[in-house]
Design a protein around this motif. Structure first.
Motif, mmCIF file in Angstrom:
data_model
loop_
_atom_site.group_PDB
_atom_site.id
_atom_site.type_symbol
_atom_site.label_atom_id
_atom_site.label_comp_id
_atom_site.label_asym_id
_atom_site.label_seq_id
_atom_site.Cartn_x
_atom_site.Cartn_y
_atom_site.Cartn_z
ATOM 1 N N ARG B 93 0.814 -1.217 0.000
ATOM 2 C CA ARG B 93 0.000 0.000 0.000
ATOM 3 C C ARG B 93 0.848 1.268 0.000
ATOM 4 N NH1 ARG B 93 -5.230 -1.543 3.605
ATOM 5 N NH2 ARG B 93 -3.726 -1.675 5.314
ATOM 6 N N ALA B 94 2.068 1.153 0.535
ATOM 7 C CA ALA B 94 2.943 2.325 0.560
ATOM 8 C C ALA B 94 3.423 2.676 -0.838
ATOM 9 C CB ALA B 94 4.136 2.066 1.476
ATOM 10 N N GLY B 95 3.186 1.770 -1.811
ATOM 11 C CA GLY B 95 3.539 2.060 -3.194
ATOM 12 C C GLY B 95 4.961 1.644 -3.538
ATOM 13 N N PRO B 96 5.406 1.943 -4.761
ATOM 14 C CA PRO B 96 6.728 1.513 -5.222
ATOM 15 C C PRO B 96 7.851 2.098 -4.364
ATOM 16 C CG PRO B 96 5.403 2.377 -7.038
ATOM 17 C CD PRO B 96 4.674 2.713 -5.778
ATOM 18 N N GLY B 97 8.972 1.416 -4.354
ATOM 19 C CA GLY B 97 10.136 1.930 -3.643
ATOM 20 C C GLY B 97 10.594 1.062 -2.493
ATOM 21 N N ASN B 98 9.747 0.087 -2.092
ATOM 22 C CA ASN B 98 10.142 -0.776 -0.970
ATOM 23 C C ASN B 98 10.170 -2.242 -1.397
ATOM 24 O OD1 ASN B 98 7.465 -1.526 -1.151
ATOM 25 N ND2 ASN B 98 6.826 -0.173 0.523
ATOM 26 N N GLU B 99 10.437 -2.464 -2.680
ATOM 27 C CA GLU B 99 10.391 -3.831 -3.210
ATOM 28 C C GLU B 99 11.389 -4.741 -2.514
ATOM 29 O OE1 GLU B 99 10.436 -1.091 -4.983
ATOM 30 O OE2 GLU B 99 8.432 -1.130 -5.866
ATOM 31 N N ALA B 100 12.532 -4.182 -2.106
ATOM 32 C CA ALA B 100 13.532 -5.013 -1.433
ATOM 33 C C ALA B 100 12.979 -5.518 -0.100
ATOM 34 C CB ALA B 100 14.817 -4.219 -1.207
ATOM 35 N N ASP B 101 12.214 -4.684 0.585
ATOM 36 C CA ASP B 101 11.606 -5.094 1.856
ATOM 37 C C ASP B 101 10.572 -6.191 1.637
ATOM 38 O OD1 ASP B 101 13.123 -3.198 3.114
ATOM 39 O OD2 ASP B 101 11.529 -1.700 3.206
ATOM 40 N N ARG B 102 9.751 -6.010 0.604
ATOM 41 C CA ARG B 102 8.749 -7.036 0.286
ATOM 42 C C ARG B 102 9.440 -8.356 -0.016
ATOM 43 N NH1 ARG B 102 5.040 -4.001 -4.265
ATOM 44 N NH2 ARG B 102 5.243 -1.893 -3.424
ATOM 45 N N LEU B 103 10.484 -8.264 -0.846
ATOM 46 C CA LEU B 103 11.240 -9.454 -1.219
ATOM 47 C C LEU B 103 11.792 -10.144 0.026
ATOM 48 C CD1 LEU B 103 12.542 -11.229 -3.363
ATOM 49 C CD2 LEU B 103 14.395 -9.568 -3.547
ATOM 50 N N HIS B 104 12.278 -9.337 0.950
ATOM 51 C CA HIS B 104 12.862 -9.903 2.164
ATOM 52 C C HIS B 104 11.818 -10.664 2.991
ATOM 53 C CE1 HIS B 104 14.497 -9.686 6.357
ATOM 54 N NE2 HIS B 104 15.471 -10.286 5.718
ATOM 55 N N LEU B 105 10.611 -10.097 3.093
ATOM 56 C CA LEU B 105 9.538 -10.777 3.822
ATOM 57 C C LEU B 105 9.223 -12.132 3.184
ATOM 58 C CD1 LEU B 105 6.931 -7.987 4.699
ATOM 59 C CD2 LEU B 105 8.264 -9.382 6.281
ATOM 60 N N LEU B 106 9.138 -12.135 1.856
ATOM 61 C CA LEU B 106 8.800 -13.389 1.168
ATOM 62 C C LEU B 106 9.932 -14.401 1.304
ATOM 63 C CD1 LEU B 106 7.099 -12.124 -2.129
ATOM 64 C CD2 LEU B 106 6.026 -12.820 0.020
ATOM 65 N N GLU B 107 11.177 -13.924 1.180
ATOM 66 C CA GLU B 107 12.315 -14.859 1.283
ATOM 67 C C GLU B 107 12.416 -15.434 2.688
ATOM 68 O OE1 GLU B 107 15.459 -12.353 -0.220
ATOM 69 O OE2 GLU B 107 15.532 -13.507 -2.092
ATOM 70 N N ALA B 108 12.149 -14.617 3.684
ATOM 71 C CA ALA B 108 12.193 -15.106 5.060
ATOM 72 C C ALA B 108 11.144 -16.192 5.261
ATOM 73 C CB ALA B 108 11.961 -13.957 6.038
ATOM 74 N N GLN B 109 9.947 -15.975 4.684
ATOM 75 C CA GLN B 109 8.906 -16.983 4.815
ATOM 76 C C GLN B 109 9.301 -18.265 4.096
ATOM 77 O OE1 GLN B 109 6.366 -16.753 6.850
ATOM 78 N NE2 GLN B 109 5.976 -18.908 6.385
ATOM 79 N N ARG B 110 9.937 -18.107 2.923
ATOM 80 C CA ARG B 110 10.371 -19.298 2.200
ATOM 81 C C ARG B 110 11.381 -20.097 3.022
ATOM 82 N NH1 ARG B 110 13.243 -19.049 -3.539
ATOM 83 N NH2 ARG B 110 14.753 -17.924 -2.276
#
Lengths: 153, 153
Positions: B93-110
């Motif tokens: 929702r915060a919009g573009p610019g934090n893709e690395a953070d999103r990626l990190h959340l998904l990788e941590a879950q993986r």
DNA sequence: TCTTGACTTAGAGCGCACTCTAGATTCTAG
DNA sequence: CTAGAATCTAGAGTGCGCTCTAAGTCAAGA
């Protein structure tokens, strides 16, 4: 003789003498669960055999209990509910003659685990896909269109 | 045009007109979660976009929401907590610019899922061993010594 | 013996992820 | 237009598996 390295106690001693078995704290340390959980397992009927007691009433865990706790934590981490474990324990306590029922409980749990593993693998593909997409977009300096909020024109 | 077979509604319609999107009951049917859960996800901040509303205030789920619900249920079945999903949704929702953070959340879950799969496989060996033992004993007509209660002499 | 820490019980409390309720409003088929 | 089904909101309730508390008893070293 089978002895705990930490406490030096004989884990196979047949009677509940004061020096036999290990304390609840030691049992917790050995099994990796809390003393609270050990007492909870016992009072909620999840122990096929309960630990012996000293004359003062404190628990002394021996080989049978320690091995069961080990098994029990594995069954829990396989997702077997406390209710099903109780049912299994009830069968064990009922003595020989219901081995087919015990087997059935374990096989049912195995089927659930296999199904869960398959589900995890499937859903992992999705998350891997998203990770891959994010990585590619990050290389290009943009992540639009994955889960960005569309802007009003 | 992208149309739901059941309701015949246009899932891509840009505005919140009365006939656009599907009802919450239909969204529940399509996604396999309850209407209660859909409302819960929305009010607890787990939806990157919220469904449009009719003039009367009833929800109309469109493609974006339906796809997210699909993703969300997969993340949940991968064991991702609602708290982490909320965090991910906040980033989206915060919009573009934090893709690395999103990626990190998904990788941590993986990573957590991979660890869990490894654990499941290990513990499965134990249950397989017990099943095997029970089967052999049943063939011999006895299951003593697996988890039978020792009799007092 | 004394003291300090570990242990005892029954029962209450907690965190998570829903799940349901009540009472009011809206939608839709006839 | 009307009846009945669906939906709305805020908030309470549920089930699971622990986890902790209180008030007291027991164990072990100095």
């Amino acid at each position: 003789m089978n002895v705990d390295r930490q406490s030096g106690q004989d884990l196979d001693a047949p009677t509940a003498g004061p020096g036999d078995g290990v304390s609840i704290a030691e049992a917790a340390r050995l099994s990796g669960v809390s003393v609270h959980t050990l007492r909870y397992y016992e009072r909620s009927g999840m122990m096929p055999t309960t630990p012996a007691r000293t004359s003062g009433g404190t628990r002394r865990y021996r080989k049978a209990e320690l091995e069961w706790i080990h098994t029990c934590t594995k069954l829990r981490s396989l997702g077997m509910s406390t209710d099903l474990i109780r049912r299994y324990v009830d069968l064990v306590r009922a003595g020989p003659g219901n081995e087919a029922d015990r087997l059935h409980l374990l096989e049912a749990q195995r089927e659930r685990v296999l199904a869960q593993q398959a589900q995890l693998s499937m859903d992992l593909e999705m998350i891997n896909g998203k990770i891959q997409t994010y990585r590619e977009r990050l290389e290009q300096g943009s992540a639009d269109g994955i889960w960005s909020v569309p802007r009003e024109p």
